[in-house]
Write an enzyme that holds these catalytic residues in place. Structure first.
Site, PDB file in Angstrom:
ATOM      1  N   ARG A  37       1.032  -1.450   0.067  1.00 57.75           N
ATOM      2  CA  ARG A  37       0.293  -0.295  -0.007  1.00 57.75           C
ATOM      3  C   ARG A  37       0.581   1.493   0.161  1.00 57.75           C
ATOM      4  O   ARG A  37       0.384   2.543  -0.832  1.00 57.75           O
ATOM      5  CB  ARG A  37      -0.786  -0.315   1.181  1.00 57.75           C
ATOM      6  CG  ARG A  37      -2.376  -0.997   0.825  1.00 57.75           C
ATOM      7  CD  ARG A  37      -3.416  -1.538   1.284  1.00 57.75           C
ATOM      8  NE  ARG A  37      -4.252  -1.684   1.656  1.00 57.75           N
ATOM      9  CZ  ARG A  37      -5.224  -2.047   2.419  1.00 57.75           C
ATOM     10  NH1 ARG A  37      -5.360  -1.973   3.495  1.00 57.75           N
ATOM     11  NH2 ARG A  37      -6.049  -2.775   2.307  1.00 57.75           N
ATOM     12  N   LYS A 207     -17.440 -15.277   4.509  1.00 59.50           N
ATOM     13  CA  LYS A 207     -19.423 -15.908   4.303  1.00 59.50           C
ATOM     14  C   LYS A 207     -20.396 -14.803   3.310  1.00 59.50           C
ATOM     15  O   LYS A 207     -20.189 -13.420   2.884  1.00 59.50           O
ATOM     16  CB  LYS A 207     -19.227 -14.060   5.208  1.00 59.50           C
ATOM     17  CG  LYS A 207     -18.761 -14.448   6.773  1.00 59.50           C
ATOM     18  CD  LYS A 207     -18.107 -13.379   7.564  1.00 59.50           C
ATOM     19  CE  LYS A 207     -19.888 -12.813   8.673  1.00 59.50           C
ATOM     20  NZ  LYS A 207     -19.100 -12.416   9.009  1.00 59.50           N
ATOM     21  N   GLY A 360      -8.449  -7.977  -0.496  1.00 63.96           N
ATOM     22  CA  GLY A 360      -6.940  -8.531  -0.478  1.00 63.96           C
ATOM     23  C   GLY A 360      -6.908  -9.545  -0.855  1.00 63.96           C
ATOM     24  O   GLY A 360      -5.697  -9.735  -1.039  1.00 63.96           O
ATOM     25  N   GLY A 383     -13.569  -3.328   0.170  1.00 59.58           N
ATOM     26  CA  GLY A 383     -15.171  -3.198   0.605  1.00 59.58           C
ATOM     27  C   GLY A 383     -15.670  -1.785  -0.112  1.00 59.58           C
ATOM     28  O   GLY A 383     -16.195  -1.890  -0.914  1.00 59.58           O
TER      29      GLY A 383
END
Ligand code: ADP
Ligand code: MG
Length: 403
Positions: A37, A207, A360, A383
């Site tokens: 990053r 999930k 990720g 996200g």
């Protein structure tokens, strides 16, 4: 969608530029374990420095929730950034984000091109997550120009990405997206506008609840939706399939049935795995067997999609002209359960499609399998990229839109 970029800023010589970056890096015992990053922000930082600016660089790190947490200080980031930039990075651990010393240090940057100050973790101040105007106003005093290069944070209405640029605009000061944010918006916009068809989305991960909104939105846009990973078991169980001890979210049965019904109504192909690799435990030594995805014996967990499913997914992907991939097909971190993710990622990379991967863990898989070159864009924001692809207005982007 069009946003203002560094090219629209004009001269930055002798200006102080506040650059919001995403330096939310993994730390272990005070040591940085992955600097991807930080590297991702370098083009923007270097371009501004070469243009004669001085920089006030700021990021959040972890979830300190408005309090000073010793293990979430920016010290290790400052050290790494300094190495990568090859110049001094001024950082002082402070009791919060702003202090008279920090404000003075930023004042002193005026007409000092090439100097770089890194602020303390923005989330040490409760004003950051509260998108507090007073906090944004104090931040705005630190610089003359605002640049946002923190794609991973643009979906959050937090002070440094939302209130701060709004305040700067009110005061007539230039604001723009950095090069990383610019590239993200450009690539992801191709999937939102009129993507080349067939447009195939591949979703996986642990999930289904994390990605229901994405599924709901993609079902309206894509031609085929391929679902793997643990989230597939909620779909299979909702139809009465036997999923043994696999991960499942029974409180989402209604949602996934609705998604399936909508896919049927729109003529979208919604594909689930037909076979899975199952084992009693999530360990590399556990005995494995390949079983039908809706007949997993009790005491067994589905931990990867099976070879027939990979073949079926690959057949659909071979025809695709646009592909979005988010979420691994199985527990790819463990070699015995990595074949599904590797197989599908290889199929995407080999398809002649415009291919985008996000998330990720998915990016970790792309890197692990050495398939970077097969993708047109690797999105740095998990996200944020999903919310962007849902067609939502993201606070940090909206504020930079050309109107
Ligand atoms: P991304 O970070 O790419 O968005 P997620 O965080 O949603 O992906 O999901 C990644 C995680 O899902 C991985 O750690 C992987 O091990 C896990 N996972 C995938 N398939 C399964 C499965 N069948 N059972 C348990 N975990 C799974
Ligand atoms: Mg993840």
């Amino acid at each position: 969608m069009e946003i203002r970029t560094i090219g629209d800023l004009g001269e930055v010589t002798d200006k102080r530029v506040f650059v919001r970056v995403d330096f939310n890096v993994p730390l272990k015992d005070g040591t940085l374990t992955d600097d991807t990053r930080i590297r991702a922000a370098l083009p923007t930082l270097k371009e501004l420095l070469e243009g004669g600016a001085s920089l006030v660089v700021a990021s959040h790190l972890g979830r300190p929730k408005g309090q000073v947490k010793e293990d979430a200080r920016m010290g290790p980031v400052a050290a790494r950034l300094s190495e990568l930039l090859g110049r001094d990075v001024e950082y002082r651990p402070t009791d919060g984000v702003l202090s008279p010393e920090v404000e003075q240090a930023c004042q002193a940057l005026a007409f000092e091109p090439g100097r770089v100050v890194l602020l303390e973790n923005l989330r040490f101040d409760p004003g950051e997550e509260a998108n507090e105007r007073a906090f944004a106003e104090r931040l705005s005093d630190l610089a003359d120009v605002y640049v946002d290069d923190a794609f991973g944070a643009v979906h959050r209405a937090h002070a440094s990405v939302a209130a701060l640029p709004a305040v700067m605009i009110e005061q007539g000061r230039p604001t723009a997206a950095g090069r990383l944010l610019e590239r993200e918006v450009e690539a992801l916009s191709k999937l939102l506008g009129e993507p080349a068809r067939p447009y195939v989305a591949v979703l996986g991960g642990a999930k289904v609840s994390d990605k229901l909104a994405t599924i709901g939105s993609l079902v309206e846009r894509v031609d085929a939706l391929l679902i793997g990973g643990a989230m597939a078991f909620t779909f299979i169980a909702a139809e009465g399939g036997e999923i043994g001890d696999s991960l499942v979210e029974p409180d989402r049965f209604e949602d996934v049935r609705a998604a399936r019904a909508r896919a049927l109504e729109r003529g979208v192909l919604l594909e689930l795995p037909t076979d899975v690799v199952a084992a009693p435990e999530m360990t590399p030594e556990a005995p494995r067997r390949t079983v039908p995805a809706d007949q997993i014996p009790r005491g067994q967990k589905g931990l990867d999609i099976g070879p027939r499913s990979v073949e079926e997914f690959a057949r659909i992907l071979a025809e695709a002209r646009t592909v979005l991939w988010n979420g691994p097909m199985g527990v790819f971190e463990l070699e015995p359960f990595s074949a599904g993710t590797r197989g599908v990622a290889t199929a995407i990379a080999g398809a002649g499609a415009f291919a985008v991967a996000g998330g990720g863990d998915s990016l970790a898989a792309v890197t692990k399998f050495g398939l970077e070159d097969g993708f047109d864009h690797l999105s740095t924001g998990g996200g944020a990229s999903l919310e962007f692809l849902e067609g939502r207005e993201l606070p940090g982007i909206q504020v930079l839109e050309v109107t």
